[in-house]
Design a protein around this motif. Structure first.
Motif, PDB file in Angstrom:
ATOM      1  N   SER A  54       0.818  -1.207   0.000  1.00 54.17           N
ATOM      2  CA  SER A  54       0.000   0.000   0.000  1.00 54.17           C
ATOM      3  C   SER A  54       0.860   1.270   0.000  1.00 54.17           C
ATOM      4  CB  SER A  54      -0.906   0.016   1.234  1.00 54.17           C
ATOM      5  OG  SER A  54      -1.566   1.259   1.350  1.00 54.17           O
ATOM      6  N   GLY A  80      -0.272   3.425   4.912  1.00 52.45           N
ATOM      7  CA  GLY A  80       0.333   2.524   3.955  1.00 52.45           C
ATOM      8  C   GLY A  80       1.549   1.804   4.517  1.00 52.45           C
ATOM      9  N   GLU A 107      -0.616   4.171   0.455  1.00 51.68           N
ATOM     10  CA  GLU A 107      -1.509   5.135   1.092  1.00 51.68           C
ATOM     11  C   GLU A 107      -0.725   6.172   1.897  1.00 51.68           C
ATOM     12  OE1 GLU A 107      -4.950   5.277   4.575  1.00 51.68           O
ATOM     13  OE2 GLU A 107      -4.465   3.371   3.610  1.00 51.68           O
ATOM     14  N   SER A 161      -0.583  -1.334   7.116  1.00 54.61           N
ATOM     15  CA  SER A 161      -1.389  -1.653   5.938  1.00 54.61           C
ATOM     16  C   SER A 161      -2.349  -2.813   6.168  1.00 54.61           C
ATOM     17  CB  SER A 161      -0.482  -1.947   4.739  1.00 54.61           C
ATOM     18  OG  SER A 161       0.356  -3.058   4.998  1.00 54.61           O
TER      19      SER A 161
END
Length: 246
Positions: A143, A223, A145, A189
C-alpha cells in the motif's frame, strides 16, 4: 557513544531499497537525545559501496550486531531493534543468534520470518540485484496510502537495488530463545486483528507471530511506509514500545 540506565539504544532498520535516510522524518520526532537513536543502512544498500550487490543476509545481520555493540549495548543493557518491511529477515537472524542483545523488537508493518523461508527463492542466480519496481507495480505489492507525489519521487530517486543474494538466501533459524524477546507489532497496511487471525491460522507470512511469548500490538492505519506517511505517529509508537518492560 553509550546508553544510560532506563534508556536503551534504539536502532532503526529500513526495508528493501532503503537506507538510513528513510528514517529522517521519524528521527525529528524521536526523543530529544538523538545520541541514543541510530538509523542504519544495511550492507548492500549503500550506493557508494562498489561490492554491494554481493552482500548477503549474513552480512546484514552481522552489521546490525556491530551497530548494537559499537554503540554500547550489551547483554546487560540490550538494544531495541526497529525493523521495517524486508528488514525482517536480517533482524530475525539477529534475534536467533544474539537474543541477549535485544531488549525488544518492534516490527513496522512487518514481522518475524519463518525458518527456512526466503523473500525471493525463485529469483534467478544470474540476477545480481533487484531495482525498485515501477510505482504502479509497487502499488500492487504494498500500500502506498498516505504518500504524496513528492515523497514517491524521492523514493524512486533514492532507492538502491536490493542485492540478489539477500533476496534468495533462506533464513536459517535454530534458537527458540528468539521467541522470548518482547515484541511489538506496529500494524499499518493490515490491521492487527487481521494479522493475529492470520497468525493463528498458520498463514506462511504471519505464522511465526503465533509463537512469540511476549507480544503487544499497535495499530497505525496507513500505507506500508509509515515513516513517510505518519512519521510523528510512528515515532510515538516506537517510544511507547521502547518504554515497555515486557
Amino acid at each position: 557513544m553509550t546508553t544510560t540506565a532506563g534508556s536503551p539504544l534504539i536502532i532503526l532498520v529500513a526495508g528493501h531499497w532503503l537506507g538510513a535516510w528513510a528514517w529522517d522524518e521519524v528521527l525529528e520526532h524521536l526523543a530529544t537525545d538523538h545520541s541514543r537513536v541510530i538509523a542504519m543502512t544495511l550492507p548492500g544498500l549503500d550506493v557508494d559501496d562498489p561490492g554491494r550487490a554481493a552482500k548477503t543476509l549474513d552480512d546484514q545481520a552481522a552489521a546490525v550486531v556491530d551497530v548494537i555493540t559499537h554503540h554500547g549495548a550489551s547483554g546487560d543493557q540490550p538494544a531495541i531493534l526497529v525493523a521495517h518491511s524486508g528488514a525482517n529477515a536480517p533482524v530475525s537472524l539477529v534475534l536467533d543468534r544474539h537474543p541477549e542483545l535485544v531488549h525488544r523488537v518492534v516490527w513496522v508493518d512487518s514481522g518475524p520470518v519463518v525458518a527456512g523461508s526466503a523473500f525471493g527463492p525463485d529469483i534467478p542466480e544470474e540476477l545480481e540485484e533487484l531495482p525498485l519496481p515501477a510505482l504502479d507495480v509497487l502499488a500492487q505489492q504494498a500500500s502506498l496510502e498516505g504518500l504524496s507525489a513528492e515523497v514517491l519521487e524521492r523514493f524512486r530517486a533514492r532507492a538502491v537495488p536490493e542485492p540478489g543474494p539477500v533476496l534468495r538466501q533462506p533464513v536459517e533459524l535454530t534458537n527458540d530463545a528468539r521467541r522470548k524477546v518482547p515484541t511489538t507489532l506496529v500494524c499499518c497496511s493490515i490491521p492487527s486483528a487481521q494479522v493475529l487471525e492470520l497468525a493463528r491460522a498458520g498463514h506462511a507470512m504471519f505464522a511465526e507471530v503465533a509463537n512469540i511469548e511476549h507480544l503487544d500490538v499497535i495499530d497505525l492505519p496507513t500505507g506500508h511506509w509509515p515513516m513517510w506517511s505518519r512519521p510523528r505517529d510512528l515515532a510515538r509508537a516506537i517510544q511507547s514500545a521502547a518504554s515497555r518492560s515486557k
